[in-house]
Write an enzyme that holds these catalytic residues in place. Structure first.
Site, PDB file in Angstrom:
ATOM      1  N   GLU A 126       0.824  -1.204   0.000  1.00 28.20           N
ATOM      2  CA  GLU A 126       0.000   0.000   0.000  1.00 28.20           C
ATOM      3  C   GLU A 126       0.862   1.261   0.000  1.00 28.20           C
ATOM      4  O   GLU A 126       1.959   1.291   0.560  1.00 28.20           O
ATOM      5  CB  GLU A 126      -0.927  -0.016   1.214  1.00 28.20           C
ATOM      6  CG  GLU A 126      -1.915  -1.155   1.116  1.00 28.20           C
ATOM      7  CD  GLU A 126      -2.948  -1.178   2.228  1.00 28.20           C
ATOM      8  OE1 GLU A 126      -4.091  -1.523   1.935  1.00 28.20           O
ATOM      9  OE2 GLU A 126      -2.618  -0.854   3.377  1.00 28.20           O
ATOM     10  N   CYS A 168       3.443   8.482   1.335  1.00 24.64           N
ATOM     11  CA  CYS A 168       3.930   7.500   2.303  1.00 24.64           C
ATOM     12  C   CYS A 168       4.152   6.185   1.548  1.00 24.64           C
ATOM     13  O   CYS A 168       3.220   5.602   1.005  1.00 24.64           O
ATOM     14  CB  CYS A 168       2.870   7.353   3.402  1.00 24.64           C
ATOM     15  SG  CYS A 168       3.296   6.142   4.645  1.00 24.64           S
ATOM     16  N   CYS A 192       6.629  -7.083   7.246  1.00 23.48           N
ATOM     17  CA  CYS A 192       7.754  -6.570   8.034  1.00 23.48           C
ATOM     18  C   CYS A 192       8.155  -7.647   9.027  1.00 23.48           C
ATOM     19  O   CYS A 192       7.300  -8.298   9.623  1.00 23.48           O
ATOM     20  CB  CYS A 192       7.357  -5.297   8.780  1.00 23.48           C
ATOM     21  SG  CYS A 192       8.741  -4.588   9.705  1.00 23.48           S
ATOM     22  N   CYS A 208       6.441  -5.341  15.499  1.00 23.00           N
ATOM     23  CA  CYS A 208       6.035  -4.484  16.632  1.00 23.00           C
ATOM     24  C   CYS A 208       4.606  -4.823  17.028  1.00 23.00           C
ATOM     25  O   CYS A 208       3.754  -5.108  16.190  1.00 23.00           O
ATOM     26  CB  CYS A 208       6.126  -3.009  16.257  1.00 23.00           C
ATOM     27  SG  CYS A 208       7.795  -2.520  15.830  1.00 23.00           S
ATOM     28  N   CYS A 235       1.462  -2.765  15.534  1.00 27.73           N
ATOM     29  CA  CYS A 235       1.457  -2.446  14.111  1.00 27.73           C
ATOM     30  C   CYS A 235       0.833  -3.577  13.304  1.00 27.73           C
ATOM     31  O   CYS A 235       1.235  -4.732  13.444  1.00 27.73           O
ATOM     32  CB  CYS A 235       2.893  -2.197  13.647  1.00 27.73           C
ATOM     33  SG  CYS A 235       3.058  -2.035  11.863  1.00 27.73           S
ATOM     34  N   ASN A 270      -3.695   3.753  16.190  1.00 30.47           N
ATOM     35  CA  ASN A 270      -4.818   3.374  15.327  1.00 30.47           C
ATOM     36  C   ASN A 270      -5.092   1.895  15.528  1.00 30.47           C
ATOM     37  O   ASN A 270      -4.284   1.061  15.126  1.00 30.47           O
ATOM     38  CB  ASN A 270      -4.489   3.664  13.864  1.00 30.47           C
ATOM     39  CG  ASN A 270      -4.403   5.157  13.629  1.00 30.47           C
ATOM     40  OD1 ASN A 270      -5.319   5.906  13.957  1.00 30.47           O
ATOM     41  ND2 ASN A 270      -3.284   5.604  13.098  1.00 30.47           N
ATOM     42  N   CYS A 288      -1.652   5.680   9.959  1.00 32.16           N
ATOM     43  CA  CYS A 288      -0.421   5.012  10.397  1.00 32.16           C
ATOM     44  C   CYS A 288      -0.745   3.667  11.010  1.00 32.16           C
ATOM     45  O   CYS A 288      -1.618   3.560  11.859  1.00 32.16           O
ATOM     46  CB  CYS A 288       0.243   5.793  11.514  1.00 32.16           C
ATOM     47  SG  CYS A 288       0.803   7.355  11.039  1.00 32.16           S
TER      48      CYS A 288
HETATM   49  N1  SAH Z   1       9.136   0.430   9.997  1.00 31.91           N
HETATM   50  C1  SAH Z   1       9.286   1.824  10.093  1.00 31.91           C
HETATM   51  C2  SAH Z   1       8.395   2.616   9.174  1.00 31.91           C
HETATM   52  C3  SAH Z   1       6.985   2.142   8.988  1.00 31.91           C
HETATM   53  S1  SAH Z   1       5.892   2.337  10.348  1.00 31.91           S
HETATM   54  C4  SAH Z   1       9.106   2.277  11.531  1.00 31.91           C
HETATM   55  O1  SAH Z   1       8.660   1.496  12.353  1.00 31.91           O
HETATM   56  O2  SAH Z   1       9.461   3.421  11.803  1.00 31.91           O
HETATM   57  C5  SAH Z   1       5.542   4.084  10.333  1.00 31.91           C
HETATM   58  C6  SAH Z   1       5.101   4.641  11.678  1.00 31.91           C
HETATM   59  O3  SAH Z   1       3.780   4.196  12.028  1.00 31.91           O
HETATM   60  C7  SAH Z   1       6.012   4.216  12.807  1.00 31.91           C
HETATM   61  O4  SAH Z   1       6.327   5.288  13.641  1.00 31.91           O
HETATM   62  C8  SAH Z   1       5.154   3.226  13.513  1.00 31.91           C
HETATM   63  O5  SAH Z   1       5.570   3.080  14.830  1.00 31.91           O
HETATM   64  C9  SAH Z   1       3.786   3.819  13.389  1.00 31.91           C
HETATM   65  N2  SAH Z   1       2.712   2.866  13.666  1.00 31.91           N
HETATM   66  C10 SAH Z   1       2.724   1.537  13.433  1.00 31.91           C
HETATM   67  N3  SAH Z   1       1.557   0.996  13.815  1.00 31.91           N
HETATM   68  C11 SAH Z   1       0.794   1.991  14.297  1.00 31.91           C
HETATM   69  C12 SAH Z   1      -0.561   2.054  14.809  1.00 31.91           C
HETATM   70  N4  SAH Z   1      -1.320   0.966  14.874  1.00 31.91           N
HETATM   71  N5  SAH Z   1      -1.013   3.246  15.188  1.00 31.91           N
HETATM   72  C13 SAH Z   1      -0.252   4.357  15.063  1.00 31.91           C
HETATM   73  N6  SAH Z   1       0.995   4.365  14.574  1.00 31.91           N
HETATM   74  C14 SAH Z   1       1.518   3.194  14.192  1.00 31.91           C
HETATM   75 FE1  SF4 Z   2       7.697  -3.029  11.034  1.00 32.78          FE
HETATM   76 FE2  SF4 Z   2       5.408  -1.950  11.821  1.00 32.78          FE
HETATM   77 FE3  SF4 Z   2       7.446  -2.155  13.538  1.00 32.78          FE
HETATM   78 FE4  SF4 Z   2       7.597  -0.385  11.524  1.00 32.78          FE
HETATM   79  S1  SF4 Z   2       6.136  -0.342  13.229  1.00 32.78           S
HETATM   80  S2  SF4 Z   2       9.177  -1.829  12.212  1.00 32.78           S
HETATM   81  S3  SF4 Z   2       6.461  -1.521   9.929  1.00 32.78           S
HETATM   82  S4  SF4 Z   2       6.327  -3.857  12.592  1.00 32.78           S
END
Ligand code: SAH
Ligand code: SF4
Length: 388
Positions: free
Chosen positions: A92, A105, A112, A116, A119, A309, A352
Site C-alpha cells: 500500500e 507515504c 515486516c 512491533c 502495528c 490506530n 499510520c
Molecule cells: N518500519 C518503520 C516505518 C513504517 S511504520 C518504523 O517502524 O518506523 C511508520 C510509523 O507508524 C512508525 O512510527 C510506527 O511506529 C507507526 N505505527 C505503526 N503501527 C501503528 C498504529 N497501529 N497506530 C499508530 N501508529 C503506528
Molecule cells: Fe515493522 Fe510496523 Fe514495527 Fe515499523 S512499526 S518496524 S512496519 S512492525
C-alpha cells in the site's frame, strides 16, 4: 537477454547501463528525465532520443510500472493505492494532501519482520523486500496519476515530500532503498530536497550509521518507549539494539543530517506508555539523563505523538485525547517541540499502522506474536511498567 526494468536504476546505474549500449551519460540523463519527470514509459514517445537508441531500448529494457489493484479516496482527500507485487503479495501507498505540501507515504517491504506489537503490518509477518523499481514505482505511479487528476501544469509537482513510513522496515531493505532515495533526490529525477525525504526506522542501528555516510536524508525514529524494559516488549528490535546504542546512532547521524534534529515518533497506547511518568522518562532520555543511555548524550529532537490506530487482534487501545494532550504538555513544558499527528484517511484504513496490504508470511511472525501475547497475558505488569 531479459529486459531490465529502468525503474531499478538510479542515474549512475542508468549511465553505466547506457554506456554498455555505447551511449553517453547525457543520453542517460535525457532518458531518466523522460521516465521520472514526464512519466513516460513508451520509448517510442521519447521524441528527442535517436531512433537507434529507441530501438535498442525497445529490445533490452522496459519501464515496468506497478499494477494497481485499487485506488481509494478518503473524505479528507487522502488517497490509498493497493499494488499487486506478485506471489500473492500486495503493498500500500498513501498520498496525504495538505495546504502547503503533498506527502507520499511509501512501502519498503511486503510485510515486516520486526513484528512491533501495535502495528498491523508487523502482525502480518514478512514476505520479501521490495526492489528499487517497486519502491520508486510507487512514487512514479502516484506523481503522474495525481498530476493528471489534479490537472497540474507542466513543471508543477503533486508530491513535495516522501516519507518511508508505509509497510516494512526500510533499513532492513537497505540495498534497494538507497538507489530509490537517490532517484527521489536527483535533479533529473524528482528533485526532492534531503529535508523533504524522511526515512523512518524502528532502530536498525548499523544501518542508521551507513545511511549517514551514503545518503543522509531526514531521519525519524520510532521510539514508543524511553526505557529498555518497556521498549523490548513493544519493538522487538530493541533487544538487539538497545536505547543506549540507538541514542548514540541518532546523535551521530545529526553530524550529516539535512535537519538539525531527529524526529522521534511515539505511538500513544492506553495504559502502556502514556503516563506523566513516561513523559518525564522521555525528557530524561533525550536530555542525556537516563540510566538506559550514555550519560550526557543529548539528542536534539522533535517529538511526534501518534494516537494509536487500533486494528483487530492488537489487544491495545488508543490513549484518550486528554491523556495525549497532557503528555504533549508535559514534554512542551520541558522544552521539547512536540506535535500530535492528526489522523488522516482512517475511513479508508490508510492511517499510520493500518497499512496491511496482503502478505504471504514466510516467517511465522504472527505465530510468535500470538505466543508472546499469551505469555504477556500471564504477566501484564511488565508492559505498563516504568523503568525507575
Ligand atoms: N518500519 C518503520 C516505518 C513504517 S511504520 C518504523 O517502524 O518506523 C511508520 C510509523 O507508524 C512508525 O512510527 C510506527 O511506529 C507507526 N505505527 C505503526 N503501527 C501503528 C498504529 N497501529 N497506530 C499508530 N501508529 C503506528
Ligand atoms: Fe515493522 Fe510496523 Fe514495527 Fe515499523 S512499526 S518496524 S512496519 S512492525
Amino acid at each position: 537477454m531479459r529486459a531490465v526494468n529502468l525503474l531499478d536504476f538510479d542515474l549512475d546505474a542508468l549511465a553505466t547501463w547506457c554506456a554498455g549500449l555505447g551511449e553517453k551519460r547525457f543520453r542517460a540523463q535525457q532518458l531518466f528525465r523522460w521516465i521520472h519527470q514526464k512519466g513516460e514509459s513508451d520509448f517510442e514517445r521519447m521524441s528527442d532520443l535517436a531512433r537507434t537508441l529507441r530501438d535498442k531500448l525497445g529490445q533490452h529494457a522496459r519501464v515496468q510500472a506497478l499494477l494497481p489493484m485499487s485506488e481509494r479516496r478518503s473524505a479528507d482527500g487522502t488517497v490509498k493505492w493497493l499494488f499487486d507485487v506478485g506471489g500473492g503479495n500486495a503493498i500500500e501507498t498513501v498520498f496525504i494532501p495538505e495546504e502547503d505540501r503533498g506527502t507520499l507515504c511509501i512501502s519498503s517491504q511486503a510485510g515486516c519482520a520486526v513484528g512491533c506489537r501495535f502495528c498491523s503490518t508487523g502482525h502480518q509477518g514478512f514476505s520479501r523486500n521490495l526492489t528499487t523499481g517497486e519502491i520508486v514505482g510507487q512514487l512514479w505511479h502516484a506523481e503522474h496519476v495525481l498530476r493528471r487528476q489534479l490537472g497540474l501544469a507542466a513543471g508543477e509537482r503533486a508530491i513535495t515530500n516522501v516519507v518511508m513510513m508505509g509497510m516494512g522496515e526500510p533499513l532492513q531493505n537497505y540495498a534497494e532503498l538507497v538507489p530509490a532515495l537517490r532517484v527521489m533526490l536527483d535533479d533529473h529525477g524528482y528533485g526532492l530536497s534531503r529535508r523533504r525525504v524522511t526515512v523512518s526506522t524502528s532502530g536498525m542501528v548499523p544501518m542508521i550509521e551507513r545511511l549517514r555516510e551514503d545518503c543522509p536524508v531526514a531521519l525519524a525514529v520510532s521510539l514508543h518507549a524511553a526505557n529498555d524494559a518497556l521498549r523490548d516488549t513493544l519493538v522487538p528490535l530493541n533487544r538487539k539494539y538497545p536505547l543506549a546504542e540507538l541514542m548514540q546512532a541518532c546523535h551521530d547521524y545529526l553530524e550529516r543530517a539535512p535537519r538539525d534534529f531527529i524526529t522521534f515518533e511515539y505511538c500513544m497506547l492506553d495504559g502502556v506508555n502514556d503516563s506523566e511518568a513516561h513523559a518525564r522518562e522521555l525528557v530524561e532520555l533525550v536530555a542525556g539523563r537516563s540510566a538506559d543511555a550514555a550519560p550526557g548524550l543529548r539528542v536534539p529532537c522533535k517529538i511526534n505523538l501518534i494516537p494509536f490506530n487500533p486494528f483487530p487482534q492488537s489487544g491495545l487501545r488508543r490513549s484518550p485525547n486528554e491523556r495525549v494532550l497532557a503528555f504533549a504538555r508535559a514534554l512542551q513544558r520541558a522544552g521539547l517541540v512536540t506535535t500530535i499527528r492528526r489522523t488522516r484517511g482512517d475511513d479508508i484504513d490508510a492511517a499510520c499502522g493500518q497499512l496491511a496490504g496482503e502478505v504471504r508470511d514466510r516467517t511465522r511472525v504472527h505465530v510468535r506474536l500470538q505466543r508472546r501475547r499469551e505469555a504477556e497475558a500471564g504477566a501484564p505488569a511488565q508492559a505498563g511498567g516504568v523503568h525507575a
